[in-house]
Design an enzyme around this catalytic site. Sequence first.
Site, PDB file in Angstrom:
ATOM      1  CB  SER A 119      -0.866   0.024   1.258  1.00 15.43           C
ATOM      2  OG  SER A 119      -1.623  -1.139   1.353  1.00 15.43           O
ATOM      3  CG  HIS A 140      -2.165  -0.684  -4.206  1.00 16.92           C
ATOM      4  ND1 HIS A 140      -2.645   0.571  -3.953  1.00 16.92           N
ATOM      5  CD2 HIS A 140      -2.377  -1.390  -3.057  1.00 16.92           C
ATOM      6  CE1 HIS A 140      -3.124   0.631  -2.722  1.00 16.92           C
ATOM      7  NE2 HIS A 140      -2.974  -0.548  -2.161  1.00 16.92           N
ATOM      8  CD  GLU A 152      -3.025   3.678  -6.268  1.00 14.04           C
ATOM      9  OE1 GLU A 152      -2.654   4.844  -6.365  1.00 14.04           O
ATOM     10  OE2 GLU A 152      -3.019   3.055  -5.187  1.00 14.04           O
ATOM     11  CG  ASN A 190      -3.647   3.537   0.670  1.00 13.28           C
ATOM     12  OD1 ASN A 190      -4.763   3.576   1.179  1.00 13.28           O
ATOM     13  ND2 ASN A 190      -3.136   2.433   0.167  1.00 13.28           N
TER      14      ASN A 190
END
Length: 291
Positions: A119, A140, A152, A190
Amino acid sequence: MDIQSIGIVGAGQMGNGIAHVMSLAGYDVLMTDISQDALDAAVALISRNLDRQVSRGKVSQVDKDAAMARIKTTLMLTDLGPCDLIIEAATERETVKQKIFDELLPHLAPHTILTSNTSSISITRLASRTDRPERFMGFHFMNPVPVMQLVELIRGIATDEPTYAACLKVVEKLGKTAASAEDFPAFIVNRILMPMINEAVYTLYEGVGSVKSIDESMKLGANHPMGPLELADFIGLDTCLAIMNVLHDGLADTKYRPCPLLTKYVEAGWLGRKTQRGFYDYRGEVPVPTR
Ligand code: NAD
């Protein structure tokens, strides 16, 4: 290159979701974990989740059976060596990921693409310690993997174009959408989401609101489908804390300092849904706020 076999390291929340969508899309999956219990639980959960999709008419029974037959598990990390693509989805700790890649390296096929579902950890740094930084990137997924549309794709500084193209093709075969992100701490989702969750924990810590009022405010006042504390429990408070630490260290800005209350929950082992307790207590019929 055409990818057919996928190795998945880590059979936790993310690993089992990744195995689910990959096998359903027709890839052969080999999943590993340090714990046999985690592997067994992951396979049982994938089966239950696929059953739900069958009962909703989204997946046929034949496709479910075929998907389950494509998932194999092993406790031997090195068995993953010949896979075309390896997705590391183990605990969000750099030393853990590092050790996994170190152990895998001597057993990899020359063409294997290595990826991490991290992450927040630097893809460039993880890649630089392998023998194939050009065939290394960030892959991701979002949680829960079978539901969330976005993946991602993160290029390290050395990632080459054929590697990116091969991973993009996998995302497209899954029917998901890729967002291309540069390799800076926590990437796109994130980088934006975690400071909001951390701020929600500060709001709780400072007594501005209770768990209930904070979550209700963001659901009804900002139209978020889940409150930030509920979402933090869903993600895992250890993962949230790890991401805040990466943002804090990597961007050297005090605005990313993790809330001490988040640290305290993690120290207590109250990691959210996966341990049945976090900002809510999930041990009863309905979740009960813990503050
Ligand atoms: P988790 O705690 O549910 O699962 C981690 C699994 O890794 C556990 O089953 C553990 O036994 C296993 N593991 C630990 N060390 C290992 C090793 N050396 N070899 C093999 N397996 C090992 O965590 P998670 O939520 O699935 O997160 C996994 C990764 O995915 C992390 O990097 C995390 O940042 C990332 N991620 C998480 C989310 C989320 O919402 N939880 C979303 C996107 C990405």
